[in-house]
Enzyme design. Structure first.
Site, PDB file in Angstrom:
ATOM      1  N   ARG A 337     -16.494  -1.222 -12.846  1.00 54.30           N
ATOM      2  CA  ARG A 337     -17.036  -1.587 -11.224  1.00 54.30           C
ATOM      3  C   ARG A 337     -16.716  -3.000 -10.826  1.00 54.30           C
ATOM      4  O   ARG A 337     -16.587  -3.384  -9.308  1.00 54.30           O
ATOM      5  CB  ARG A 337     -17.937  -0.631 -10.504  1.00 54.30           C
ATOM      6  CG  ARG A 337     -17.877  -0.452  -8.699  1.00 54.30           C
ATOM      7  CD  ARG A 337     -19.137   0.414  -8.918  1.00 54.30           C
ATOM      8  NE  ARG A 337     -21.006   0.100  -8.796  1.00 54.30           N
ATOM      9  CZ  ARG A 337     -21.379   0.179  -9.271  1.00 54.30           C
ATOM     10  NH1 ARG A 337     -21.422   1.752  -8.690  1.00 54.30           N
ATOM     11  NH2 ARG A 337     -23.182  -0.027  -9.469  1.00 54.30           N
ATOM     12  N   VAL A 459     -13.625   6.817  -4.636  1.00 53.93           N
ATOM     13  CA  VAL A 459     -14.305   6.190  -5.542  1.00 53.93           C
ATOM     14  C   VAL A 459     -15.128   5.966  -6.428  1.00 53.93           C
ATOM     15  O   VAL A 459     -15.034   4.590  -5.984  1.00 53.93           O
ATOM     16  CB  VAL A 459     -12.919   6.393  -6.708  1.00 53.93           C
ATOM     17  CG1 VAL A 459     -11.916   7.428  -6.226  1.00 53.93           C
ATOM     18  CG2 VAL A 459     -12.154   4.547  -6.606  1.00 53.93           C
ATOM     19  N   GLU A 460     -15.381   5.673  -7.683  1.00 50.67           N
ATOM     20  CA  GLU A 460     -16.852   4.744  -8.426  1.00 50.67           C
ATOM     21  C   GLU A 460     -17.613   4.784  -7.186  1.00 50.67           C
ATOM     22  O   GLU A 460     -18.643   3.496  -6.818  1.00 50.67           O
ATOM     23  CB  GLU A 460     -16.354   3.458  -8.249  1.00 50.67           C
ATOM     24  CG  GLU A 460     -15.081   3.669  -9.946  1.00 50.67           C
ATOM     25  CD  GLU A 460     -14.342   2.224  -9.995  1.00 50.67           C
ATOM     26  OE1 GLU A 460     -15.045   1.210  -9.607  1.00 50.67           O
ATOM     27  OE2 GLU A 460     -13.527   2.494 -11.208  1.00 50.67           O
ATOM     28  N   GLY A 461     -18.504   5.688  -6.687  1.00 49.59           N
ATOM     29  CA  GLY A 461     -19.693   5.772  -5.665  1.00 49.59           C
ATOM     30  C   GLY A 461     -18.956   5.456  -4.415  1.00 49.59           C
ATOM     31  O   GLY A 461     -18.388   4.253  -3.888  1.00 49.59           O
TER      32      GLY A 461
END
Ligand SMILES: Cc1cc2nc3c(=O)[nH]c(=O)nc-3n(C[C@H](O)[C@H](O)[C@H](O)COP(=O)(O)OP(=O)(O)OC[C@H]3O[C@@H](n4cnc5c(N)ncnc54)[C@H](O)[C@@H]3O)c2cc1C
Length: 780
Positions: A337, A459-461
């Protein structure tokens, strides 16, 4: 009477001080009851939440949380640089890949990367950027990885995601840290050389943001496998969706909850989240259908399986890895991230900056380049300032990973703020380009990034969750200098030791809180004259920002404490309070990265407008976040006003960047120059004929030559020296020696280039084949 009252007050303060300072008084009178209250306030944290909170490392975010950032330490972090090998990869294979990419062909005609591009990506090892050399990968630094993804992202979002995912959270990263030697020896060389296409499947229809709640499960058993009887393994049932590269993957990384109802492994029944690598040709694996995420045509789709048997040796880390999946994922997330989305977002913002500046100079309306209008200046300056700060944060965060950190809180900060700033920059660029940005086709370089931006947001949180829950929620527990010690003491079973540890942490915490009040007040009142902790070897133009950041860091640490004390575990539900605290922490980080960038770049004077704009804007936003936090703080008015007095003793005095500063920023984007090149450095700039970006650059360069000639003509017309129009006007101007033949040629060239730049594609009625007509006189 007054004297008696005064003496009484002094005595009272003295008694309180003695109680607080001397441990034998403090422990029974203050710490013991406080420990009881503290234990009641401790929030219920699930195991998956605890693992997520514990993941990664604390880096510069710890300093920002301390209320007294050690600027010397920050400035001493090494300046991140690429190795010669990394630079050669960027100039060679990455440049070549970008040359091969045609986003219109990819997104509209093929809805996939062309076969030669897929092959090139695999052959040149683009899936092995993070894999060590001994396994055949490149073992690139995080900075190089970020540069590669940023450059590809500025050309094609589809290709960037395709390259980014295997190098981020997925089979390679997980194997590197948690695989057995046998698993690494087998898979890593295959991944590095593109013999395997990996994907990683975590998300289920019922478990998106709350991925830990996935219903997918495995049951430990023995079965016949590849002709062998009694093989230890598990039957796994899952339904996943949104899986990037899933439809073309040969290797499926899968997360599921493992159970052992028959006690075959001899432990508990619920073993927890487990990760396995499953070849996609395994019988029972359903894969291959696709989702269509907003014209980002990277491969993405669902997959499922029903009681598919997999042997234990497919579990990452084999039996030792059982139940450790969530920890593996959370630890790996911090690194991935920190790199992927910050890089693609910065690539998009740089593209917006480079093209909007050039277009603003080339496109004229009302006989004026549109970039000279104050309204456009506002949008241009925002793109410029945001891009400058984004790149600073991207590089500083990648450099943290290169220093061995897995900065979990910082990774959430850059994920959220860089994707949001990319969205703002692309929106601004679209507004500046008007219809040119909207009519899609091969000549539109903004339409696809505009459509693709929400992917990064989700995405990714997903961003709302990341801002409201994660940044401060994780930051408060991980970065706070005393909370973790107090929590550990409160949870200790040894009562005596628990009180001693709590008392020590609490008394240090008290001193810390008092210092934060003092710093906040001192910098708030006489901040323009003091230098507490600010080094002397900084750029003098930036001194005021170091002061403001020191002041707000102390105020933030104070507000974090007050919020934790007032709300305790309820802070988890008070998301808007948490979000504003997170915003302040985030601005402190983005601002520090920007100051570091200015120093690392050698304090270039031409970048000063960008430095000032981005710092002033972010500091204003930070002030705004404090203001809203205080207005909405769930307490009585006395407490709110006391806090307001400490944080804003002289009121809110930070201002947004002025119009004059926005003008300066926009001017440096409207002309070729070193500041513009630095601002947009590292993106792909095509040079081939008929490339829209190459035409735009050529038009910008030509505009500098032709504008003075156009001005001469306008003046001559106004003075009545020229009476004809169109081509005749140029001839008349040459005849009357108002302009030279060379100048006339530059006018003609500019006319052609401007037309190439402003034209958009058109299609037959069935929208089949795009064409763009640059001929003179055609109107579109
Ligand atoms: C194009 C694409 C590619 C993807 N690639 C992969 C992949 O390769 N592998 C994989 O496993 N997954 C992948 N994902 C899944 C991605 O990680 C999820 O979409 C993401 O976790 C969000 O889940 P959701 O879409 O179900 O939204 P939801 O979880 O339903 O969220 C909806 C909204 O609610 C908000 N929200 C949720 N909880 C809270 C909260 N507590 N507080 C405040 N707001 C909250 C979210 O921020 C969001 O705005 C991909 C998704 C997409 C769209």
């Amino acid at each position: 009477m007054f004297q008696a009252l005064f003496l009484f007050l002094i005595a009272l303060v003295a008694v309180f001080s003695i109680i607080l300072i001397i441990p034998i008084f403090r422990r029974p009178i203050v710490s013991t009851p406080l420990l009881k209250i503290f234990r009641k306030m401790l929030p219920q944290i699930s195991q998956t939440e605890q693992i997520a909170l514990d993941a990664g490392t604390v880096w510069w975010d710890g300093d920002l949380f301390s209320g007294k950032p050690d600027w010397k330490k920050m400035l001493a972090y090494p300046k991140p640089e690429l190795s010669a090998e990394e630079q050669a990869f960027l100039d060679g294979p990455v440049e070549k890949l970008c040359d091969m990419l045609n986003e219109w062909q990819i997104t509209h005609e093929l809805q996939d990367l062309p076969p030669d591009v897929w092959q090139f990506i695999k052959d040149k090892g683009f899936f092995g950027l993070i894999i060590p050399k001994k396994y055949g990968g490149y073992e690139f630094s995080a900075l190089a990885h970020s540069q590669v993804v940023m450059k590809i992202g500025s050309r094609s979002g589809t290709a960037a995601v395709t390259v980014m995912v295997p190098n981020s959270l997925g089979p390679a990263e997980l194997l590197l840290h948690y695989g057995t030697e046998k698993q690494k020896d087998y898979y890593l060389p295959r991944l590095a050389k593109g013999k395997e296409v990996p994907c990683f499947a975590l998300t289920s229809p019922d478990a998106g943001s709350d991925a830990g709640a996935m219903p997918d499960f495995g049951v430990v058993c023995r079965s016949t496998f590849e002709g062998k009887e009694g093989v230890l393994g598990m039957r796994v049932t899952w339904e996943k969706r949104y899986i990037t590269l899933g439809p073309v993957a040969t290797l499926l990384g899968l997360a599921f909850k493992l159970r052992d109802p028959d006690g075959i492994l001899g432990g508990e029944e619920d073993l927890g989240i487990t990760l396995a690598l499953i070849p996609t040709n395994t019988p029972g694996v359903n894969i291959g259908r696709r989702h269509f995420p907003l014209n980002s045509v990277f491969q993405n789709g669902p997959n499922s399986g029903d009681a598919v048997f997999i042997p234990m040796e497919w579990v990452i880390g084999e039996e030792e890895g059982v139940g450790n999946g969530w920890r593996m994922l959370m630890n790996s997330l911090a690194a991935g991230r920190s790199i992927s989305l910050p890089a693609t977002s910065t690539g998009a913002a740089k593209l917006a900056a480079r093209t909007s500046g050039a277009y603003g100079r080339v496109r004229t309306q009302f006989k004026t380049p549109i970039g000279y209008f104050e309204g456009i200046e506002e949008a241009l300056a925002r793109i410029g300032g945001n891009t400058y700060m984004m790149d600073a944060a991207r590089v500083m965060t990648a450099s943290a990973v290169d220093l061995g950190e897995k900065p979990s809180v910082i990774s959430a900060i850059v994920k959220y703020h860089l994707t949001e700033r990319a969205r703002q920059s692309i929106d601004d660029a679209m507004d500046i380009h008007g219809g040119k940005g909207i009519c899609i086709g091969p000549r539109n370089y903004l339409g696809r990034p505009y459509q693709q931006i929400p992917v990064g947001i989700t995405v990714e949180g997903a961003n709302i969750l990341t801002r409201n829950m994660i940044i401060f929620g994780q930051g408060a527990i991980r970065c706070h200098p005393y909370i973790l010690k107090e929590v550990a003491a409160a949870k200790s079973q040894d009562e005596e030791q628990s009180l001693l540890d709590f008392d020590e942490a609490f008394s240090n915490h008290g001193n810390y809180a008092m210092r934060n009040v003092g710093y906040s007040l001192a910098f708030g009142v006489v901040g323009d004259y003091i230098r507490l902790g600010i080094p002397y070897n900084i750029a003098p133009e930036a001194l005021t920002y170091y002061r403001q950041l020191t002041r707000f860091s102390a105020a933030f640490a104070l507000m974090a404490d007050v919020s934790l004390l007032k709300l305790g575990g309820a802070l988890k539900r008070k998301e808007r309070i948490s979000a504003r605290l997170g915003d302040i922490l985030s601005m402190l980080y983005l601002c520090s990265a920007t100051l570091k960038r200015f120093e690392d770049d050698g304090r270039p004077a031409t970048d000063l407008p960008l430095l000032h704009w981005s710092m002033q804007d972010a500091i204003y936003q930070m002030q705004q976040a404090f203001d809203e936090l205080l207005d909405n703080f769930p307490s009585n008015i006395v407490m709110r006003w006391t806090l307001r007095l400490i944080i804003f003793p002289l009121g809110r005095r930070c201002l947004l960047p002025s119009d004059a500063l926005s003008h300066e920023v926009s001017r440096l984007m409207l002309a070729p120059g070193e500041a513009r090149d630095r601002l947009t450095g590292g993106i792909y700039m095509p040079t081939a004929d008929n490339e829209p970006l190459a035409d735009l650059e050529a038009a910008l360069n030509c505009a500098l030559e032709s504008e003075p000639v156009e001005a001469k003509l306008r003046a001559a017309v106004k003075a009545g020296e020229i009476t004809t129009q169109g081509d005749e006007m140029i001839n008349e101007a040459i005849e009357k020696k108002i302009i030279t033949i060379v100048e006339a040629a530059s006018l003609k060239k500019m006319e052609d280039l401007r037309r190439r730049v402003i034209m958009v594609d058109d299609f037959p009625a069935d929208l089949s084949e795009a064409s763009c007509d640059f001929r003179q006189g055609a109107t579109h």
